[in-house]
Design a protein around this motif. Structure first.
Motif, PDB file in Angstrom:
ATOM      1  N   MET A 124       0.874  -1.226  -0.068  1.00  6.11           N
ATOM      2  CA  MET A 124       0.104  -0.058  -0.067  1.00  6.11           C
ATOM      3  C   MET A 124       0.930   1.147  -0.026  1.00  6.11           C
ATOM      4  O   MET A 124       2.092   1.162   0.615  1.00  6.11           O
ATOM      5  CB  MET A 124      -0.850  -0.070   1.310  1.00  6.11           C
ATOM      6  N   TYR A 125       0.285   2.185  -0.699  1.00  4.78           N
ATOM      7  CA  TYR A 125       1.122   3.553  -0.601  1.00  4.78           C
ATOM      8  C   TYR A 125      -0.087   4.690  -0.450  1.00  4.78           C
ATOM      9  O   TYR A 125      -1.104   4.387  -1.021  1.00  4.78           O
ATOM     10  CB  TYR A 125       1.965   3.638  -1.731  1.00  4.78           C
ATOM     11  N   THR A 126       0.331   5.863   0.031  1.00  4.27           N
ATOM     12  CA  THR A 126      -0.704   7.088   0.090  1.00  4.27           C
ATOM     13  C   THR A 126      -0.037   8.118  -0.831  1.00  4.27           C
ATOM     14  O   THR A 126       1.078   8.467  -0.560  1.00  4.27           O
ATOM     15  CB  THR A 126      -0.759   7.298   1.426  1.00  4.27           C
ATOM     16  N   VAL A 127      -1.124   8.530  -1.260  1.00  7.03           N
ATOM     17  CA  VAL A 127      -0.877   9.960  -2.214  1.00  7.03           C
ATOM     18  C   VAL A 127      -1.578  11.107  -1.466  1.00  7.03           C
ATOM     19  O   VAL A 127      -2.783  10.999  -1.410  1.00  7.03           O
ATOM     20  CB  VAL A 127      -1.168   9.738  -3.623  1.00  7.03           C
ATOM     21  N   ASP A 128      -0.936  11.903  -0.882  1.00  7.64           N
ATOM     22  CA  ASP A 128      -1.521  13.190  -0.050  1.00  7.64           C
ATOM     23  C   ASP A 128      -2.094  14.405  -1.068  1.00  7.64           C
ATOM     24  O   ASP A 128      -1.935  14.182  -2.582  1.00  7.64           O
ATOM     25  CB  ASP A 128      -0.574  14.025   0.708  1.00  7.64           C
ATOM     26  N   GLY A 129      -2.841  15.177  -0.542  1.00 11.73           N
ATOM     27  CA  GLY A 129      -3.435  16.268  -1.247  1.00 11.73           C
ATOM     28  C   GLY A 129      -2.069  16.894  -1.725  1.00 11.73           C
ATOM     29  O   GLY A 129      -1.277  17.318  -1.015  1.00 11.73           O
ATOM     30  N   GLY A 130      -2.509  17.594  -3.082  1.00 16.20           N
ATOM     31  CA  GLY A 130      -1.177  18.340  -3.675  1.00 16.20           C
ATOM     32  C   GLY A 130      -0.130  17.492  -4.298  1.00 16.20           C
ATOM     33  O   GLY A 130       0.703  17.980  -4.591  1.00 16.20           O
ATOM     34  N   GLU A 131      -0.353  16.091  -4.206  1.00 17.08           N
ATOM     35  CA  GLU A 131       0.464  15.177  -5.001  1.00 17.08           C
ATOM     36  C   GLU A 131      -0.178  14.289  -6.019  1.00 17.08           C
ATOM     37  O   GLU A 131      -1.478  14.268  -6.054  1.00 17.08           O
ATOM     38  CB  GLU A 131       0.980  14.414  -3.894  1.00 17.08           C
ATOM     39  N   LYS A 165      -1.014   5.849 -16.728  1.00 20.85           N
ATOM     40  CA  LYS A 165      -2.195   6.546 -15.737  1.00 20.85           C
ATOM     41  C   LYS A 165      -1.392   7.369 -14.464  1.00 20.85           C
ATOM     42  O   LYS A 165      -0.429   6.888 -14.063  1.00 20.85           O
ATOM     43  CB  LYS A 165      -3.083   5.380 -15.194  1.00 20.85           C
ATOM     44  N   VAL A 166      -2.034   8.362 -14.481  1.00 14.82           N
ATOM     45  CA  VAL A 166      -1.632   9.450 -13.284  1.00 14.82           C
ATOM     46  C   VAL A 166      -2.622   8.960 -11.902  1.00 14.82           C
ATOM     47  O   VAL A 166      -3.570   9.192 -12.249  1.00 14.82           O
ATOM     48  CB  VAL A 166      -1.537  10.873 -13.503  1.00 14.82           C
ATOM     49  N   VAL A 167      -1.810   8.652 -10.901  1.00 12.04           N
ATOM     50  CA  VAL A 167      -2.592   8.273  -9.777  1.00 12.04           C
ATOM     51  C   VAL A 167      -3.126   9.431  -9.114  1.00 12.04           C
ATOM     52  O   VAL A 167      -2.318  10.263  -8.656  1.00 12.04           O
ATOM     53  CB  VAL A 167      -1.928   7.391  -9.006  1.00 12.04           C
ATOM     54  N   GLU A 168      -4.592   9.494  -8.444  1.00 11.36           N
ATOM     55  CA  GLU A 168      -4.829  10.675  -7.601  1.00 11.36           C
ATOM     56  C   GLU A 168      -4.595  10.159  -6.237  1.00 11.36           C
ATOM     57  O   GLU A 168      -4.285   9.579  -5.803  1.00 11.36           O
ATOM     58  CB  GLU A 168      -6.490  10.737  -8.166  1.00 11.36           C
ATOM     59  N   PRO A 169      -4.932  11.356  -5.484  1.00 11.35           N
ATOM     60  CA  PRO A 169      -4.832  11.415  -4.057  1.00 11.35           C
ATOM     61  C   PRO A 169      -5.538  10.289  -3.623  1.00 11.35           C
ATOM     62  O   PRO A 169      -6.712  10.076  -3.914  1.00 11.35           O
ATOM     63  CB  PRO A 169      -5.161  12.763  -3.425  1.00 11.35           C
ATOM     64  N   GLY A 170      -4.987   9.517  -2.399  1.00  7.94           N
ATOM     65  CA  GLY A 170      -5.578   8.544  -1.679  1.00  7.94           C
ATOM     66  C   GLY A 170      -4.782   7.297  -1.183  1.00  7.94           C
ATOM     67  O   GLY A 170      -3.556   7.400  -1.536  1.00  7.94           O
ATOM     68  N   ILE A 200       6.057   6.243  -7.920  1.00  7.94           N
ATOM     69  CA  ILE A 200       6.915   7.671  -7.657  1.00  7.94           C
ATOM     70  C   ILE A 200       5.884   8.707  -7.333  1.00  7.94           C
ATOM     71  O   ILE A 200       5.027   9.015  -8.348  1.00  7.94           O
ATOM     72  CB  ILE A 200       7.485   7.997  -9.052  1.00  7.94           C
ATOM     73  N   ILE A 201       5.929   9.435  -6.243  1.00  7.74           N
ATOM     74  CA  ILE A 201       5.343  10.569  -6.039  1.00  7.74           C
ATOM     75  C   ILE A 201       5.640  11.842  -6.234  1.00  7.74           C
ATOM     76  O   ILE A 201       6.956  12.265  -5.898  1.00  7.74           O
ATOM     77  CB  ILE A 201       5.051  10.487  -4.579  1.00  7.74           C
ATOM     78  N   TYR A 202       4.785  12.923  -7.165  1.00 12.30           N
ATOM     79  CA  TYR A 202       5.286  14.231  -7.280  1.00 12.30           C
ATOM     80  C   TYR A 202       4.545  15.143  -6.507  1.00 12.30           C
ATOM     81  O   TYR A 202       3.379  14.942  -6.305  1.00 12.30           O
ATOM     82  CB  TYR A 202       4.929  14.303  -8.934  1.00 12.30           C
ATOM     83  N   ASP A 203       5.140  16.240  -6.172  1.00 15.03           N
ATOM     84  CA  ASP A 203       4.423  17.341  -5.548  1.00 15.03           C
ATOM     85  C   ASP A 203       3.830  18.066  -6.883  1.00 15.03           C
ATOM     86  O   ASP A 203       4.793  18.697  -7.666  1.00 15.03           O
ATOM     87  CB  ASP A 203       5.288  18.191  -4.737  1.00 15.03           C
ATOM     88  N   VAL A 204       2.544  18.632  -7.086  1.00 18.22           N
ATOM     89  CA  VAL A 204       2.235  19.163  -8.049  1.00 18.22           C
ATOM     90  C   VAL A 204       1.676  20.505  -7.434  1.00 18.22           C
ATOM     91  O   VAL A 204       1.011  21.242  -8.562  1.00 18.22           O
ATOM     92  CB  VAL A 204       1.036  18.367  -8.688  1.00 18.22           C
ATOM     93  N   ARG A 205       1.973  20.915  -6.549  1.00 18.89           N
ATOM     94  CA  ARG A 205       1.819  22.254  -6.191  1.00 18.89           C
ATOM     95  C   ARG A 205       2.548  23.547  -6.673  1.00 18.89           C
ATOM     96  O   ARG A 205       3.704  22.959  -7.097  1.00 18.89           O
ATOM     97  CB  ARG A 205       1.598  22.585  -4.312  1.00 18.89           C
TER      98      ARG A 205
END
Length: 279
Positions: free
Chosen positions: A32-39, A53-58, A70-75
């Motif tokens: 499991m992995y978590t994508v936060d808001g703004g990522e 596919k780009v994975v949404e927060p959750g 691989i997690i990106y900061d998109v803010r």
């Protein structure tokens, strides 16, 4: 004694089940992995490469070892870009830009494939230098100061176009620092001082001229007043007025004197006294 093997079997089963559940929970946790808001996240698959596919927060699952998130900061992120370049009139210019940028979310798989996670570090400094050199070279040093807004806008447009080639969105670009060589800065200061001195001298000259005009007007006014008074003094009205004033003064003086008790209405008493003595 009959129950002992049964209890031991149950205990062993519980241990095995606990180990199985623990292993399953551990596997689930590592899957499991978590994508936060703004990522946003993308998945790198060892067999298929980067997934489109780009994975949404959750919270999401992946296959351990085979896949890697691989997690990106998109803010929107701020960054300073410094450059030393030359103006059109060959002056050395030190300039600092403050840029606000973010990655194009839908193009994250392409960004990762071409640039990796630290895409901004790889692209923005070189892009900033390239754009600054090309834009600043079109202006004289003095124009960079007087037309700063225009220069800033041109830099923003050029940098936005170049960054878009690398799937980076520029949201704001502004010049935060602009300086020149010491010699040029001193020359500008001397020029400003000379201009201020010239303005001050001009003001002094204008002030003196105004004072001179005021003195002439004042003198002309006084001359006109004297002329009018002179004309008035030559007229019969003024002579009559002076005679009346003189008579009043004589009358008041005589009235205050103790030796004179009576003043004849006609004739001159002083002349009469003088006449009696001759006789």
């Amino acid at each position: 004694s009959h129950h002992e093997p049964t209890m031991a079997a149950i205990f062993n089963n519980i241990i095995r089940l606990s180990l199985g559940v623990g292993a399953a929970l551990s596997l689930a946790q590592t899957s499991m992995y978590t994508v936060d808001g703004g990522e946003r996240a993308i998945i790198f698959d060892r067999l298929k490469g980067v997934k489109e596919k780009v994975v949404e927060p959750g919270t999401h699952f992946f296959v351990p070892w085979l896949q890697k998130p691989i997690i990106y900061d998109v803010r929107t992120t701020p960054r300073n870009i410094k450059s030393e370049t030359g103006s059109k009139d060959l002056q050395t210019v030190n300039i600092t830009l403050r840029v606000l940028f973010k990655p194009d979310v839908n193009r994250l798989p392409v960004i990762f494939s071409k640039l990796g996670v630290d895409y901004d570090e790889r692209v923005l400094p070189s892009l900033g230098n390239e754009v600054l050199k090309s834009v600043v070279a079109q202006y004289d040093a003095s124009e960079l100061i007087t037309q700063r807004e225009l220069v800033s806008r041109e830099i923003q447009e050029a940098l936005s176009r170049r960054a878009a080639d690398f799937n980076i969105v520029m949201q704001d670009v502004s010049i935060t620092h602009l300086s020149f060589s010491t010699e040029f800065t001193n020359a500008i200061e001397h020029k400003q001082v000379a201009q201020q001195e010239a303005e001050r001298s001009k003001f002094v000259v204008l002030k003196n001229e105004q004072e001179k005009k005021a003195a002439i007007i004042r003198a002309e006014g006084e001359a006109e007043a004297a002329r009018l008074i002179g004309q008035a003094m030559q007229g019969p009205g003024f002579i009559e007025l002076r005679r009346i004033e003189a008579s009043r003064e004589i009358a008041e003086t005589l009235a205050r004197s103790r030796n004179i008790t009576y003043l004849p209405a006609e004739g001159n008493i002083l002349l009469n006294m003088r006449g009696d003595q001759t006789n």
